[in-house]
Write an enzyme that holds these catalytic residues in place. Structure first.
Site, PDB file in Angstrom:
ATOM      1  N   PHE A   1      18.932   0.787  -9.026  1.00  0.00           N
ATOM      2  CA  PHE A   1      18.130   1.693  -8.196  1.00  0.00           C
ATOM      3  C   PHE A   1      18.648   3.141  -8.379  1.00  0.00           C
ATOM      4  O   PHE A   1      19.866   3.350  -8.481  1.00  0.00           O
ATOM      5  CB  PHE A   1      18.249   1.259  -6.728  1.00  0.00           C
TER       6      PHE A   1
ATOM      7  N   ASP B   1      25.098  -3.980  -4.397  1.00  0.00           N
ATOM      8  CA  ASP B   1      24.086  -3.415  -3.499  1.00  0.00           C
ATOM      9  C   ASP B   1      23.218  -4.577  -3.012  1.00  0.00           C
ATOM     10  O   ASP B   1      22.577  -5.264  -3.816  1.00  0.00           O
ATOM     11  CB  ASP B   1      23.244  -2.384  -4.272  1.00  0.00           C
TER      12      ASP B   1
ATOM     13  N   TYR C   1      16.923  -1.541   7.000  1.00  0.00           N
ATOM     14  CA  TYR C   1      15.516  -1.280   7.374  1.00  0.00           C
ATOM     15  C   TYR C   1      14.534  -2.167   6.614  1.00  0.00           C
ATOM     16  O   TYR C   1      13.341  -2.045   6.792  1.00  0.00           O
ATOM     17  CB  TYR C   1      15.168   0.197   7.187  1.00  0.00           C
ATOM     18  N   LYS C   2      15.039  -3.045   5.742  1.00  0.00           N
ATOM     19  CA  LYS C   2      14.134  -3.952   5.016  1.00  0.00           C
ATOM     20  C   LYS C   2      14.076  -5.269   5.796  1.00  0.00           C
ATOM     21  O   LYS C   2      13.370  -5.378   6.788  1.00  0.00           O
ATOM     22  CB  LYS C   2      14.612  -4.138   3.578  1.00  0.00           C
TER      23      LYS C   2
ATOM     24  N   ARG D   1       4.527  -4.573  -5.973  1.00  0.00           N
ATOM     25  CA  ARG D   1       5.481  -5.522  -5.398  1.00  0.00           C
ATOM     26  C   ARG D   1       4.825  -6.168  -4.188  1.00  0.00           C
ATOM     27  O   ARG D   1       4.345  -5.468  -3.285  1.00  0.00           O
ATOM     28  CB  ARG D   1       6.764  -4.810  -4.953  1.00  0.00           C
TER      29      ARG D   1
HETATM   30  C1  PLP Z   1      18.521  -1.193  -3.999  1.00  0.00           C
HETATM   31  C2  PLP Z   1      18.448   0.005  -3.125  1.00  0.00           C
HETATM   32  N1  PLP Z   1      19.557   0.764  -2.930  1.00  0.00           N
HETATM   33  C3  PLP Z   1      19.520   1.870  -2.139  1.00  0.00           C
HETATM   34  C4  PLP Z   1      18.347   2.238  -1.495  1.00  0.00           C
HETATM   35  C5  PLP Z   1      18.193   3.458  -0.658  1.00  0.00           C
HETATM   36  O1  PLP Z   1      19.282   4.046  -0.129  1.00  0.00           O
HETATM   37  P1  PLP Z   1      19.130   4.898   1.221  1.00  0.00           P
HETATM   38  O2  PLP Z   1      19.013   3.933   2.342  1.00  0.00           O
HETATM   39  O3  PLP Z   1      20.324   5.744   1.277  1.00  0.00           O
HETATM   40  O4  PLP Z   1      17.879   5.701   1.099  1.00  0.00           O
HETATM   41  C6  PLP Z   1      17.209   1.456  -1.656  1.00  0.00           C
HETATM   42  C7  PLP Z   1      15.975   1.852  -0.950  1.00  0.00           C
HETATM   43  O5  PLP Z   1      15.008   1.197  -0.903  1.00  0.00           O
HETATM   44  C8  PLP Z   1      17.247   0.332  -2.491  1.00  0.00           C
HETATM   45  O6  PLP Z   1      16.167  -0.419  -2.685  1.00  0.00           O
END
Ligand code: PLP
Length: 446
Positions: A170, A247, A272-273, A421
């Site tokens: 990402f 991650d 938040y997911k 998606r």
């Molecule tokens: C795999 C992944 N890493 C990091 C993030 C985003 O990071 P942040 O919460 O700091 O915006 C996302 C956002 O969807 C993501 O899908």
């Protein structure tokens, strides 16, 4: 412009890491299909009937009703980006304002908020991460937590000269790694991966060396939904003394995770997911107990200091996970996810995974029957053990049709260059909603 992956308000995305357009296991068979209405198409009718049956048999079906209905939305297929609020989230927030904040006022810091980043972290750890208490903290954003833990990791590896990251990781992970590498005088090396299946343990074993300080990977690929083999990959990296940071944004709350059992060093995820914490809810960070007191994160603030109210001249970090805090934690943002954790506790992460597989399995059938004949390709692995909580499909016209779908209340998301998606958050999504959404994609395409 879409600032983060959870707020795709602009269906003209600018994702700088286009998916490799080659992976597909579908062959376009009929480029000029007859127009379809769900009721008139036998395969659609059959899929809807099976979806209704699966919903009747679903032991977790009742959870769907625990989420707030959204006016005009008939299929929400984006819970992998931004989870829905629970029905009681508004009341939970109101109670917080009235009581914890409004009545207890500043006394709440002593009564609960000082410990909340750690107690909530432990709860996430227990219910979703396979992490024993004392290794998980809730704070910051994913990006900031990635920065803190990547920096801490490379500081533990003096003499090593590179960070290795999956090339298709990402963007925020890659950008943070780039910054950390630059700040520490390290090279950032990109590990190429198969766009459909991600990185394998054998590829990692070949790529790491005694030069590698840290390996950074997504547990579930944000585009294809492929699950990486956390146990084997972590072991392969450890063979060469390489630390690993995972991650977990797309896996936490969707599939069982075993951080302790896999010997993971560091992990970061968002809430938040699949944890439904709401837009901008804070992240969590995990640091294995054995590393905590040697690992130093770079954002030294009073909340991570050993003596928070000592007002000392110089910073001395707290012991344990508290040292990974910096400033005042975002307590308000920690309220909604607590309701979701209650639901996860009730349903159990194993049951949630079973529902997720049932949803993605049905989605694959619907993709095969309804979308493949229109030239849509599958960009997600088929094998159940390799697929996470979302299914991705590709077609050159998807960018245009996502906007139409949003207007009629069918909400998947678009990922550059041509991917939709279909995110199936297990507790808030029904089988019928899944099929309905895929029929709508077919209708829009035809
Ligand atoms: C795999 C992944 N890493 C990091 C993030 C985003 O990071 P942040 O919460 O700091 O915006 C996302 C956002 O969807 C993501 O899908």
């Amino acid at each position: 412009m879409t600032p983060t992956d959870q707020t795709p308000t602009d269906p003209t995305p600018t994702d700088p890491t286009p998916t490799d357009p080659t992976p597909t296991d579908q062959t376009p068979t009929d480029p000029t299909p007859a127009p379809l209405t769900p009721r008139a198409h036998p395969a659609a009718a059959e899929l809807l009937a099976r979806a209704a049956e699966l919903d009747r048999a679903d032991p977790l079906a009742a959870y769907v009703d625990r989420f707030a209905p959204a006016d005009g939305v008939s299929a929400y297929l984006d819970g992998n980006s931004l989870g829905r609020p629970l029905r009681d989230t508004a009341e939970r927030l109101a109670t917080f304002v009235r009581e914890d904040w409004g009545t207890r006022l500043i006394r709440s810091w002593d009564e609960q908020w000082m410990e909340l980043p750690l107690t909530l972290g432990d709860r996430i750890g227990e219910l979703t991460l396979g992490a024993a208490p004392g290794q998980t903290v809730v704070a910051d954003s994913t990006t900031v937590m990635l920065f803190k833990l990547m920096s801490a990791a490379v500081s533990l590896q003096p003499g090593r000269s590179e960070i290795l990251i999956e090339a298709a990781n990402f963007p925020t992970d890659r950008f943070v790694a780039e910054g950390v590498a630059a700040a520490h005088g390290l090279e950032l090396r990109r590990l190429p991966s198969n766009a459909l299946t991600g990185v394998s343990a054998a590829e990692v074993a070949e790529a790491v060396s005694e030069r590698t300080a840290l390996l950074v990977l997504n547990h579930i690929d944000y585009r294809s939904g492929a699950i990486a083999d956390m146990r084997a990959i972590t072991a392969a990296a450890h063979e060469r003394g390489v630390l690993v940071l995972w991650d977990l944004c797309h896996s936490v709350g969707a599939i069982p995770i075993e951080l302790d059992a896999c010997g993971v060093d560091f992990a970061v995820g968002c809430t938040y997911k699949y944890l439904n914490g709401g837009p901008g809810a804070p992240a969590f960070g995990y640091v294995a107990a054995a590393l905590q007191d040697r690992a130093e994160q770079p954002v030294w603030g009073w909340m991570g200091a050993g003596d928070v109210f000592g007002m000392r001249d110089a910073y001395a970090p707290a012991t344990g996970m508290r040292r990974f805090l910096s400033g005042t934690p975002p307590v308000l943002g920690m309220v909604p996810m607590q309701g979701m954790l209650d639901l996860i506790e009730g349903a159990g992460i194993v049951g949630i995974r079973a529902k997720s597989l049932s949803l993605t399995g049905l989605a694959l059938e619907a993709v095969d029957a309804l979308l493949a004949p229109l030239g849509v390709s599958l960009l997600t692995p088929r094998a159940p053990e390799q697929r996470g909580g979302h299914v991705t499909v590709g077609h050159p016209r998807f960018q245009a049709i996502v906007q139409e779908l949003w207007q009629i209340g069918v909400i998947p998301d678009f990922r550059h260059p041509d991917g939709i998606r279909i995110g199936l958050s297990p507790l808030s999504t029904s089988h019928s909603e899944t099929v309905h959404g895929i029929i709508a994609i077919r209708d829009a395409l035809s």
